[in-house]
Scaffold this motif. Structure first.
Motif, PDB file in Angstrom:
ATOM      1  N   ASP A  87       1.168 -14.361  11.259  1.00 38.22           N
ATOM      2  CA  ASP A  87       2.069 -14.839  10.211  1.00 38.22           C
ATOM      3  C   ASP A  87       1.393 -14.823   8.848  1.00 38.22           C
ATOM      4  N   SER A  88       0.122 -15.174   8.803  1.00 41.14           N
ATOM      5  CA  SER A  88      -0.620 -15.128   7.547  1.00 41.14           C
ATOM      6  C   SER A  88      -0.787 -13.684   7.079  1.00 41.14           C
ATOM      7  N   LEU A  89      -1.026 -12.780   8.006  1.00 37.76           N
ATOM      8  CA  LEU A  89      -1.127 -11.355   7.674  1.00 37.76           C
ATOM      9  C   LEU A  89       0.185 -10.844   7.096  1.00 37.76           C
ATOM     10  N   TYR A  90       1.292 -11.125   7.780  1.00 41.10           N
ATOM     11  CA  TYR A  90       2.602 -10.683   7.292  1.00 41.10           C
ATOM     12  C   TYR A  90       2.914 -11.301   5.931  1.00 41.10           C
ATOM     13  N   GLY A  91       2.567 -12.570   5.770  1.00 45.03           N
ATOM     14  CA  GLY A  91       2.828 -13.250   4.505  1.00 45.03           C
ATOM     15  C   GLY A  91       2.064 -12.624   3.353  1.00 45.03           C
ATOM     16  N   ALA A  92       0.814 -12.273   3.583  1.00 47.76           N
ATOM     17  CA  ALA A  92       0.018 -11.651   2.524  1.00 47.76           C
ATOM     18  C   ALA A  92       0.590 -10.292   2.144  1.00 47.76           C
ATOM     19  N   ILE A  93       1.014  -9.531   3.137  1.00 44.60           N
ATOM     20  CA  ILE A  93       1.588  -8.208   2.851  1.00 44.60           C
ATOM     21  C   ILE A  93       2.904  -8.367   2.100  1.00 44.60           C
ATOM     22  N   GLN A  94       3.744  -9.308   2.522  1.00 45.99           N
ATOM     23  CA  GLN A  94       5.009  -9.544   1.822  1.00 45.99           C
ATOM     24  C   GLN A  94       4.763 -10.024   0.396  1.00 45.99           C
ATOM     25  N   ARG A  95       3.759 -10.851   0.223  1.00 43.97           N
ATOM     26  CA  ARG A  95       3.455 -11.403  -1.101  1.00 43.97           C
ATOM     27  C   ARG A  95       2.992 -10.315  -2.067  1.00 43.97           C
ATOM     28  N   ALA A  96       2.389  -9.251  -1.538  1.00 43.24           N
ATOM     29  CA  ALA A  96       1.989  -8.134  -2.407  1.00 43.24           C
ATOM     30  C   ALA A  96       3.223  -7.562  -3.089  1.00 43.24           C
ATOM     31  N   GLY A  97       4.296  -7.366  -2.353  1.00 42.89           N
ATOM     32  CA  GLY A  97       5.582  -7.055  -2.956  1.00 42.89           C
ATOM     33  C   GLY A  97       5.890  -5.607  -3.258  1.00 42.89           C
ATOM     34  N   SER A  98       4.908  -4.727  -3.327  1.00 44.14           N
ATOM     35  CA  SER A  98       5.185  -3.315  -3.590  1.00 44.14           C
ATOM     36  C   SER A  98       4.069  -2.457  -3.012  1.00 44.14           C
ATOM     37  N   ASN A 100       2.357  -0.160  -4.587  1.00 45.42           N
ATOM     38  CA  ASN A 100       1.228  -0.115  -5.516  1.00 45.42           C
ATOM     39  C   ASN A 100       0.390  -1.388  -5.458  1.00 45.42           C
ATOM     40  N   ASN A 101       1.050  -2.528  -5.349  1.00 44.91           N
ATOM     41  CA  ASN A 101       0.315  -3.794  -5.242  1.00 44.91           C
ATOM     42  C   ASN A 101      -0.490  -3.854  -3.941  1.00 44.91           C
ATOM     43  N   MET A 102       0.116  -3.394  -2.841  1.00 47.11           N
ATOM     44  CA  MET A 102      -0.595  -3.404  -1.559  1.00 47.11           C
ATOM     45  C   MET A 102      -1.770  -2.438  -1.598  1.00 47.11           C
ATOM     46  N   SER A 103      -1.620  -1.352  -2.321  1.00 50.71           N
ATOM     47  CA  SER A 103      -2.725  -0.411  -2.486  1.00 50.71           C
ATOM     48  C   SER A 103      -3.883  -1.073  -3.230  1.00 50.71           C
ATOM     49  N   LEU A 104      -3.560  -1.881  -4.230  1.00 45.66           N
ATOM     50  CA  LEU A 104      -4.599  -2.612  -4.958  1.00 45.66           C
ATOM     51  C   LEU A 104      -5.289  -3.618  -4.038  1.00 45.66           C
ATOM     52  N   VAL A 105      -4.526  -4.290  -3.207  1.00 42.57           N
ATOM     53  CA  VAL A 105      -5.109  -5.215  -2.228  1.00 42.57           C
ATOM     54  C   VAL A 105      -6.036  -4.445  -1.285  1.00 42.57           C
ATOM     55  N   SER A 106      -5.601  -3.282  -0.849  1.00 38.25           N
ATOM     56  CA  SER A 106      -6.430  -2.449   0.033  1.00 38.25           C
ATOM     57  C   SER A 106      -7.737  -2.057  -0.646  1.00 38.25           C
ATOM     58  N   ARG A 107      -7.651  -1.735  -1.936  1.00 37.04           N
ATOM     59  CA  ARG A 107      -8.863  -1.371  -2.683  1.00 37.04           C
ATOM     60  C   ARG A 107      -9.836  -2.541  -2.735  1.00 37.04           C
ATOM     61  N   VAL A 134       4.958  -2.106   9.245  1.00 37.43           N
ATOM     62  CA  VAL A 134       5.642  -0.924   8.709  1.00 37.43           C
ATOM     63  C   VAL A 134       7.017  -1.312   8.181  1.00 37.43           C
ATOM     64  N   THR A 135       7.714  -2.183   8.901  1.00 32.93           N
ATOM     65  CA  THR A 135       9.039  -2.637   8.467  1.00 32.93           C
ATOM     66  C   THR A 135       8.950  -3.404   7.149  1.00 32.93           C
ATOM     67  N   ILE A 136       7.970  -4.285   7.021  1.00 36.42           N
ATOM     68  CA  ILE A 136       7.782  -5.053   5.789  1.00 36.42           C
ATOM     69  C   ILE A 136       7.544  -4.113   4.621  1.00 36.42           C
ATOM     70  N   ILE A 137       6.653  -3.154   4.808  1.00 34.95           N
ATOM     71  CA  ILE A 137       6.301  -2.253   3.708  1.00 34.95           C
ATOM     72  C   ILE A 137       7.461  -1.299   3.386  1.00 34.95           C
ATOM     73  N   SER A 138       8.226  -0.915   4.386  1.00 34.96           N
ATOM     74  CA  SER A 138       9.350  -0.011   4.120  1.00 34.96           C
ATOM     75  C   SER A 138      10.441  -0.691   3.285  1.00 34.96           C
ATOM     76  N   LYS A 139      10.456  -2.011   3.250  1.00 32.04           N
ATOM     77  CA  LYS A 139      11.431  -2.745   2.444  1.00 32.04           C
ATOM     78  C   LYS A 139      10.981  -2.924   0.994  1.00 32.04           C
ATOM     79  N   PHE A 140       9.737  -2.556   0.702  1.00 30.30           N
ATOM     80  CA  PHE A 140       9.256  -2.636  -0.679  1.00 30.30           C
ATOM     81  C   PHE A 140      10.046  -1.685  -1.559  1.00 30.30           C
ATOM     82  N   LYS A 141      10.273  -2.091  -2.814  1.00 31.29           N
ATOM     83  CA  LYS A 141      10.902  -1.199  -3.784  1.00 31.29           C
ATOM     84  C   LYS A 141       9.899  -0.127  -4.192  1.00 31.29           C
ATOM     85  N   GLN A 142      10.360   1.068  -4.277  1.00 31.71           N
ATOM     86  CA  GLN A 142       9.457   2.179  -4.632  1.00 31.71           C
ATOM     87  C   GLN A 142       9.236   2.296  -6.107  1.00 31.71           C
TER      88      GLN A 142
END
Length: 142
Positions: A87-98, A100-107, A134-142
């Protein structure tokens, strides 16, 4: 009798030995569909984001990287080494929100922990959990 021995050896290898070798990555048994999907996502490519195309601050990206790291079992609590906090993992990914933001988190994750975020996620999650990511990230706005 020879046929029975061959069948039992085959069942032992393909039913027990090979799955264990694949699980411990001694053999390369190919990636599952969910693993392939994660590796193909731009969200886990640290090169996609730059400060001009992200909407989160570097501090928030570092915080999310730390939250993901702790959720995946790297902490001082030995119980978390075997019991991840999905749940914490999913929450962090959702909180990134896009993407590009998730890519920055990955960096930041890669620079802070000297490990690829997507590889860590693949090693610590099962196919159902990866499908949810994958479902969470696919819902991100491009």
């Amino acid at each position: 009798i020879g046929g029975v021995i061959l069948v039992s050896l085959g069942l032992t290898y393909f039913g027990i030995v090979r799955p264990l070798l694949c699980f411990f990555k001694v053999l390369d048994c190919g990636r599952s569909k969910s693993e392939k999907q994660l590796f193909e996502l731009k969200a886990f490519n640290p090169q996609v984001a730059n400060l001009n195309n992200t909407t989160i601050t570097p501090e928030l990206a570092k915080t999310l990287a730390t939250q993901i790291q702790e959720a995946l079992g790297y902490s001082w609590n030995p119980a978390s080494w075997v019991d991840d906090d999905e749940d914490s993992l999913y929450g962090a990914i959702q909180r990134a929100g896009s993407v590009n933001n998730m890519s920055l988190v990955s960096r930041y994750y890669e620079s802070m922990y000297d490990e690829s975020l997507v590889a860590r996620i693949v090693s610590k999650t099962n196919p159902e959990e990866r499908e949810k990511i994958v479902t969470i990230i696919s819902k991100f706005k491009q």
